[in-house]
Design a protein around this motif. Structure first.
Motif, mmCIF file in Angstrom:
data_model
loop_
_atom_site.group_PDB
_atom_site.id
_atom_site.type_symbol
_atom_site.label_atom_id
_atom_site.label_comp_id
_atom_site.label_asym_id
_atom_site.label_seq_id
_atom_site.Cartn_x
_atom_site.Cartn_y
_atom_site.Cartn_z
ATOM 1 N N LEU A 150 0.816 -1.215 0.000
ATOM 2 C CA LEU A 150 0.000 0.000 0.000
ATOM 3 C C LEU A 150 0.850 1.266 0.000
ATOM 4 O O LEU A 150 0.487 2.267 -0.619
ATOM 5 C CB LEU A 150 -0.942 0.003 1.210
ATOM 6 C CG LEU A 150 -2.060 -1.045 1.188
ATOM 7 C CD1 LEU A 150 -2.858 -1.008 2.470
ATOM 8 C CD2 LEU A 150 -2.972 -0.839 -0.014
ATOM 9 N N LYS A 151 1.992 1.225 0.673
ATOM 10 C CA LYS A 151 2.879 2.390 0.670
ATOM 11 C C LYS A 151 3.412 2.653 -0.736
ATOM 12 O O LYS A 151 3.469 3.798 -1.186
ATOM 13 C CB LYS A 151 4.043 2.159 1.632
ATOM 14 C CG LYS A 151 3.690 2.246 3.107
ATOM 15 C CD LYS A 151 4.900 1.906 3.960
ATOM 16 C CE LYS A 151 4.546 1.889 5.442
ATOM 17 N NZ LYS A 151 5.715 1.464 6.270
ATOM 18 N N LYS A 152 3.820 1.583 -1.405
ATOM 19 C CA LYS A 152 4.432 1.723 -2.723
ATOM 20 C C LYS A 152 3.407 2.049 -3.795
ATOM 21 O O LYS A 152 3.682 2.823 -4.718
ATOM 22 C CB LYS A 152 5.165 0.430 -3.082
ATOM 23 C CG LYS A 152 5.900 0.489 -4.413
ATOM 24 C CD LYS A 152 6.618 -0.817 -4.712
ATOM 25 C CE LYS A 152 7.326 -0.754 -6.059
ATOM 26 N NZ LYS A 152 8.009 -2.028 -6.394
ATOM 27 N N GLN A 153 2.216 1.467 -3.685
ATOM 28 C CA GLN A 153 1.218 1.585 -4.748
ATOM 29 C C GLN A 153 -0.036 2.325 -4.279
ATOM 30 O O GLN A 153 -1.127 2.076 -4.785
ATOM 31 C CB GLN A 153 0.820 0.189 -5.244
ATOM 32 C CG GLN A 153 1.958 -0.698 -5.682
ATOM 33 C CD GLN A 153 2.511 -0.305 -7.031
ATOM 34 O OE1 GLN A 153 1.948 0.546 -7.713
ATOM 35 N NE2 GLN A 153 3.615 -0.910 -7.428
ATOM 36 N N ARG A 154 0.097 3.227 -3.339
ATOM 37 C CA ARG A 154 -1.068 3.870 -2.713
ATOM 38 C C ARG A 154 -2.027 4.479 -3.742
ATOM 39 O O ARG A 154 -3.227 4.190 -3.728
ATOM 40 C CB ARG A 154 -0.607 4.943 -1.729
ATOM 41 C CG ARG A 154 -1.771 5.596 -0.991
ATOM 42 C CD ARG A 154 -1.327 6.734 -0.077
ATOM 43 N NE ARG A 154 -2.457 7.263 0.664
ATOM 44 C CZ ARG A 154 -2.667 7.069 1.954
ATOM 45 N NH1 ARG A 154 -1.813 6.357 2.664
ATOM 46 N NH2 ARG A 154 -3.726 7.567 2.547
ATOM 47 N N ALA A 155 -1.514 5.306 -4.634
ATOM 48 C CA ALA A 155 -2.381 5.988 -5.605
ATOM 49 C C ALA A 155 -3.091 4.979 -6.506
ATOM 50 O O ALA A 155 -4.286 5.118 -6.790
ATOM 51 C CB ALA A 155 -1.567 6.965 -6.440
ATOM 52 N N GLU A 156 -2.352 3.965 -6.944
ATOM 53 C CA GLU A 156 -2.929 2.970 -7.839
ATOM 54 C C GLU A 156 -4.003 2.142 -7.126
ATOM 55 O O GLU A 156 -5.053 1.844 -7.692
ATOM 56 C CB GLU A 156 -1.836 2.048 -8.378
ATOM 57 C CG GLU A 156 -0.879 2.724 -9.350
ATOM 58 C CD GLU A 156 0.291 3.402 -8.650
ATOM 59 O OE1 GLU A 156 0.200 3.616 -7.416
ATOM 60 O OE2 GLU A 156 1.280 3.705 -9.321
ATOM 61 N N VAL A 157 -3.724 1.765 -5.867
ATOM 62 C CA VAL A 157 -4.694 0.971 -5.098
ATOM 63 C C VAL A 157 -5.986 1.761 -4.897
ATOM 64 O O VAL A 157 -7.090 1.220 -5.043
ATOM 65 C CB VAL A 157 -4.104 0.566 -3.737
ATOM 66 C CG1 VAL A 157 -5.190 -0.027 -2.839
ATOM 67 C CG2 VAL A 157 -2.982 -0.444 -3.922
ATOM 68 N N ILE A 158 -5.852 3.026 -4.573
ATOM 69 C CA ILE A 158 -7.041 3.874 -4.362
ATOM 70 C C ILE A 158 -7.855 3.966 -5.649
ATOM 71 O O ILE A 158 -9.085 3.800 -5.642
ATOM 72 C CB ILE A 158 -6.622 5.268 -3.862
ATOM 73 C CG1 ILE A 158 -6.092 5.164 -2.425
ATOM 74 C CG2 ILE A 158 -7.792 6.241 -3.931
ATOM 75 C CD1 ILE A 158 -5.492 6.436 -1.877
ATOM 76 N N ALA A 159 -7.172 4.213 -6.778
ATOM 77 C CA ALA A 159 -7.879 4.325 -8.055
ATOM 78 C C ALA A 159 -8.580 3.025 -8.415
ATOM 79 O O ALA A 159 -9.747 3.017 -8.824
ATOM 80 C CB ALA A 159 -6.897 4.718 -9.161
ATOM 81 N N MET A 160 -7.886 1.896 -8.243
ATOM 82 C CA MET A 160 -8.473 0.601 -8.586
ATOM 83 C C MET A 160 -9.619 0.233 -7.659
ATOM 84 O O MET A 160 -10.626 -0.327 -8.093
ATOM 85 C CB MET A 160 -7.397 -0.487 -8.538
ATOM 86 C CG MET A 160 -6.469 -0.499 -9.732
ATOM 87 S SD MET A 160 -7.319 -0.842 -11.281
ATOM 88 C CE MET A 160 -7.857 -2.530 -11.016
#
Length: 257
Positions: A150-160
């Protein structure tokens, strides 16, 4: 799809119950097997060995579902027979919180993913989806739940997560409309076509937003995204964009498809 030992494993995640998974997997496995035997002749007197296929769906939707369910291709056959010439079975595993505890305890990542999804749904009941996802991500990082990812991919996880939730809600609306017989006239058909176009445009927008964080998007790439109107392809590109580190890497990935 991946090969492990002597098995060809086809795994998929679903947030809605889909009885057509056996038929979909039939198409998938045929394509994968064709690639594996491309250098063999099927007209030889020697039998061509292939990996044993396994089909699994991880389900975490809100509709009631038992811990394990078997979907069979033969359930879709118009003519029912006791013995069928072609069968394909898909194991559906419910990975919602509290389900399949043995599997969850043996796979920390799957368990933590289940916790994350449960948090999003809990907060979505009292706040907009965007805020619910932000709050769930922040809490999970603080509590060391999928923290590194989640730290590394925070923006992507939120968008998905927002995309998946909105898509899940849209499917519910469509199914409710189907139950009311809403597809029987041309007006509704036109409305659904317009909604589909809107969903495609929304996915393009999300894809571009994710890619903007990876670097400068070239005009050629923007055109390629703009010209793409296949929903499955766009979803695949969004997933690739979430996992890639640069625009160049993303362009190479989709260029090889």
């Amino acid at each position: 799809a991946f090969i492990l030992g002597l098995y060809m494993n086809l795994y998929e995640h679903q947030s809605t119950l889909n009885p057509n998974m056996p038929l979909r997997d039939l198409f998938y496995i045929a394509k994968q097997m064709e690639k594996l035997v491309v250098d063999d002749t099927l007209y030889s007197s020697r039998i061509v060995k292939i990996p044993t296929p396994k089909f699994i769906v991880f389900y975490n939707g809100v509709d009631a579902c038992e811990e394990r369910r078997i979907l069979k291709l033969s359930d879709a056959f118009q003519k029912k027979e006791e013995e069928v010439d072609l069968e394909l079975k898909v194991l559906v595993l419910n990975i919602n919180a509290g389900m399949n505890r043995q599997i969850m305890e043996s796979c920390r990542t799957l368990k933590e993913y289940s916790i994350y999804v449960e948090r999003v749904r809990k907060y979505r009941a009292v706040m907009p989806i965007e805020q619910a996802v932000e709050k769930a991500v922040t809490e999970c990082i603080r509590e060391n739940i999928l923290a590194d990812f989640l730290k590394k991919q925070r923006a992507e996880v939120i968008a998905m997560s927002i995309l998946e939730y909105n898509e899940e809600e849209e499917i519910k609306k469509i199914r409710a409309s189907e139950r009311r017989g809403g597809y029987d006239d041309g007006w509704n058909a036109g409305r659904i076509e317009g909604e589909a176009a809107g969903k495609i445009a929304g996915k393009k927008e999300i894809l571009l937003e994710i890619l903007e964080e990876k670097g400068e998007i070239t005009g050629l790439l923007k055109k390629k995204i703009h010209d793409q109107n296949d929903m499955t392809t766009l979803k695949s590109w969004i997933q690739k964009a979430c996992m890639t580190d640069s625009i160049e890497e993303f362009e190479n990935d989709i260029g090889s498809m």
